[in-house]
Design an enzyme around this catalytic site. Structure first.
Site, mmCIF file in Angstrom:
data_model
loop_
_atom_site.group_PDB
_atom_site.id
_atom_site.type_symbol
_atom_site.label_atom_id
_atom_site.label_comp_id
_atom_site.label_asym_id
_atom_site.label_seq_id
_atom_site.Cartn_x
_atom_site.Cartn_y
_atom_site.Cartn_z
ATOM 1 N N HIS A 4 0.805 -1.029 0.049
ATOM 2 C CA HIS A 4 0.016 0.086 0.051
ATOM 3 C C HIS A 4 0.859 1.314 -0.071
ATOM 4 C CE1 HIS A 4 -2.948 2.893 1.761
ATOM 5 N NE2 HIS A 4 -3.779 2.217 1.700
ATOM 6 N N ASP A 8 2.930 -4.162 8.045
ATOM 7 C CA ASP A 8 1.907 -3.436 7.868
ATOM 8 C C ASP A 8 0.479 -4.372 8.221
ATOM 9 O OD1 ASP A 8 -0.699 -2.302 6.816
ATOM 10 O OD2 ASP A 8 0.347 -1.448 4.947
ATOM 11 N N GLN A 28 -4.810 -4.833 7.061
ATOM 12 C CA GLN A 28 -5.641 -5.759 6.712
ATOM 13 C C GLN A 28 -5.664 -7.068 7.583
ATOM 14 O OE1 GLN A 28 -8.177 -5.241 4.645
ATOM 15 N NE2 GLN A 28 -7.356 -3.381 4.020
ATOM 16 N N LYS A 34 -10.536 -0.261 10.704
ATOM 17 C CA LYS A 34 -10.700 -1.206 9.932
ATOM 18 C C LYS A 34 -11.236 -2.482 10.657
ATOM 19 C CE LYS A 34 -7.877 0.269 5.997
ATOM 20 N NZ LYS A 34 -7.055 0.060 4.886
ATOM 21 N N CYS A 84 -4.627 2.538 -3.747
ATOM 22 C CA CYS A 84 -3.316 3.012 -2.954
ATOM 23 C C CYS A 84 -2.267 1.949 -3.388
ATOM 24 C CB CYS A 84 -3.296 3.019 -1.659
ATOM 25 S SG CYS A 84 -4.896 4.515 -1.144
HETATM 26 C C1 LIG Z 1 -5.739 0.759 4.580
HETATM 27 C C2 LIG Z 1 -4.412 0.178 4.413
HETATM 28 C C3 LIG Z 1 -3.451 1.169 5.038
HETATM 29 C C4 LIG Z 1 -3.541 2.399 5.549
HETATM 30 O O1 LIG Z 1 -4.411 2.706 6.727
HETATM 31 P P1 LIG Z 1 -4.805 3.971 7.072
HETATM 32 O O2 LIG Z 1 -5.886 3.744 8.179
HETATM 33 O O3 LIG Z 1 -5.608 4.683 5.835
HETATM 34 O O4 LIG Z 1 -3.561 4.827 7.524
HETATM 35 C C5 LIG Z 1 -2.187 0.649 4.920
HETATM 36 N N1 LIG Z 1 -1.884 -0.533 4.523
HETATM 37 C C6 LIG Z 1 -2.759 -1.482 3.906
HETATM 38 C C7 LIG Z 1 -2.507 -2.863 3.430
HETATM 39 C C8 LIG Z 1 -4.162 -0.960 4.193
HETATM 40 O O5 LIG Z 1 -5.339 -1.790 3.829
#
Ligand SMILES: *Cc1c(COP(=O)(O)O)cnc(C)c1O
Length: 416
Positions: A126, A203, A206, A229, A369
């Site tokens: 992302h 990260d 998800q 999320k 993104c």
């Molecule tokens: C949504 C997402 C992000 C960014 O999250 P934010 O809450 O917008 O900062 C980063 N990495 C992944 C894989 C995402 O799905």
């Protein structure tokens, strides 16, 4: 057969007031959970209860409200620590979102990298786990190195072994792709990183909402994710960090709350976690995030995962019935998260999104993104459905009907 705790979808859906609304005359089918999730009544109540009964600034006040607010806020830190099995709750830092958590890291790594050092990323990142490292590379003279995404939408560990070496200082990888759904072998990558003397940054935007994630089992150094999320409010992110590393790192933002002592010329930093939480934090939303964590823990992340795999499998079967439809990412539902990116005939993803929205179906269309990944896939954009605990097979059927309507509008036989 292993007995699986099944989710009571009807009871769950009753907890989410927004699911009662209609969109363009149809019941809402919310399939954009990878962008953000809906909130149960318990989270909405926690937010308004806080403002109605407890509102005060935390950590400073000695009055009852301040003590109650501080206890509630710090209690959520413990809950987050328990969720990811952090060895110490002081390793849990509250930020605004995943993006800020990753920026905090990239910023604080500036002094630690030299020209020639390498930052290893993947082609499925992302932008939040890419652009901060691009800027760090520009500041430090370090070089970005990428792992490719293969035909199956997965990383290749043999390539990781080749590309993670003595120059590698940072390995920053997404655990679950927001486009492909791919679940990456984080424990293996962390091991490779550590053997090379690098840190492993994950990260988890998800993965943490959908999988049991244990930072000790995976042996990762940092994990970033977002409350919004996983049923919680917007404006709250988490950065977990290995305690020794957080101790070594300088602050990101500075000012009130994060200091120990201040003279006109200098300052010393507060102990963890406060060193990284400058200014008044997002108290109300952190406390409401605690209600989201309670909600998820009551259902159990294993049960959530089982539901996600079943629903994703069903959606993929139904989508494969449609002629002209391409699904991206791993073919086995157990090897992926509950996001399904696709293209349908030559209909632009934005048109698909607009047409199914007329039937109440909310899905995402665009580059998600992840522009470098779109290039790897050879498409400008995809449409994407993504599920969470309140989604049902019946909703998948409504989505398939809406897709067939889109095909008809564009002059394709639906092929079903
Ligand atoms: C949504 C997402 C992000 C960014 O999250 P934010 O809450 O917008 O900062 C980063 N990495 C992944 C894989 C995402 O799905």
């Amino acid at each position: 057969m292993i007995a699986r705790p099944a989710l009571d979808l009807e009871a769950i859906r009753a907890d989410f007031p927004i699911l009662n609304r209609t969109v363009n005359g149809h019941p809402l089918v919310y399939f954009d959970n990878a962008a953000t999730t809906q909130k149960p009544q318990a989270v909405i109540d926690a937010l308004s209860n806080y403002y109605q009964s407890t509102n005060a600034n935390i950590h400073r006040g000695l009055h009852t409200l301040a003590e109650e607010a501080t206890a509630a806020y710090e209690g959520v830190r413990h809950k987050v620590g328990a969720l990811i099995n952090a060895p110490d709750p002081r390793s849990v830092i509250f930020t605004r979102n995943t993006t800020e958590s990753l920026n905090l890291l990239a910023y604080s790594w500036t002094q630690r990298l030299r020209p020639g050092d390498e930052i290893l990323l993947t082609m499925m990142e992302h932008h939040s786990n890419l652009v901060p490292w691009q800027l760090l590379a520009q500041r430090s003279g370090a070089r970005l190195v990428f792992l490719d995404v293969n035909e199956a939408g997965e990383l290749d560990l043999a390539q990781a072994k080749e590309r993670i070496g003595p120059r590698t200082k940072v390995v920053a990888v997404v655990q679950m792709s927001n486009v492909l759904g791919t679940i990456n072998p984080i424990a293996d990558l962390a091991q490779l990183a550590h053997r090379a003397g690098a840190v492993c940054i994950v990260d988890g935007a998800q993965s943490v909402p959908h999988l049991p994630v244990d930072v000790q089992t995976l042996d990762v150094d940092f994990l970033a994710f977002s409350s919004h999320k996983m049923l919680g409010p917007t404006g709250v992110g988490v950065l977990y960090g290995r305690r020794e590393l957080l101790e070594e790192m300088g602050p990101f933002l500075s000012g009130g709350e994060m200091i120990s002592a201040v003279t006109p010329e200098t300052a010393t930093w507060a102990a963890l976690p406060h060193k990284f939480e400058a200014g008044t934090p997002n108290i109300a939303d952190v406390i409401a995030f605690g209600a989201a964590l309670d909600y998820l823990q009551t259902l159990g992340l294993e049960a959530l995962r089982a539901h996600a795999v079943e629903l994703t499998a069903y959606a993929m079967v139904r989508m494969h019935e449609l002629e002209g439809l391409t699904i991206y990412g791993p073919s086995a539902p157990e090897r992926r998260g509950s996001v399904v990116s696709f293209n349908y005939w030559d209909i632009h993803a934005h048109d698909i999104s607009t047409i199914v929205d007329q039937r109440g179906v909310a899905l995402r269309a665009g580059h998600h993104c992840a522009q470098p990944l779109m290039r790897t896939l050879g498409v400008p954009a995809t449409a994407r459905v993504s599920f969470y605990l309140y989604n049902t097979p019946g909703e998948v059927d409504l989505f398939i009907d809406a897709l067939q309507e889109a095909a008809a509008i564009f002059g394709h036989r639906d092929g079903a």
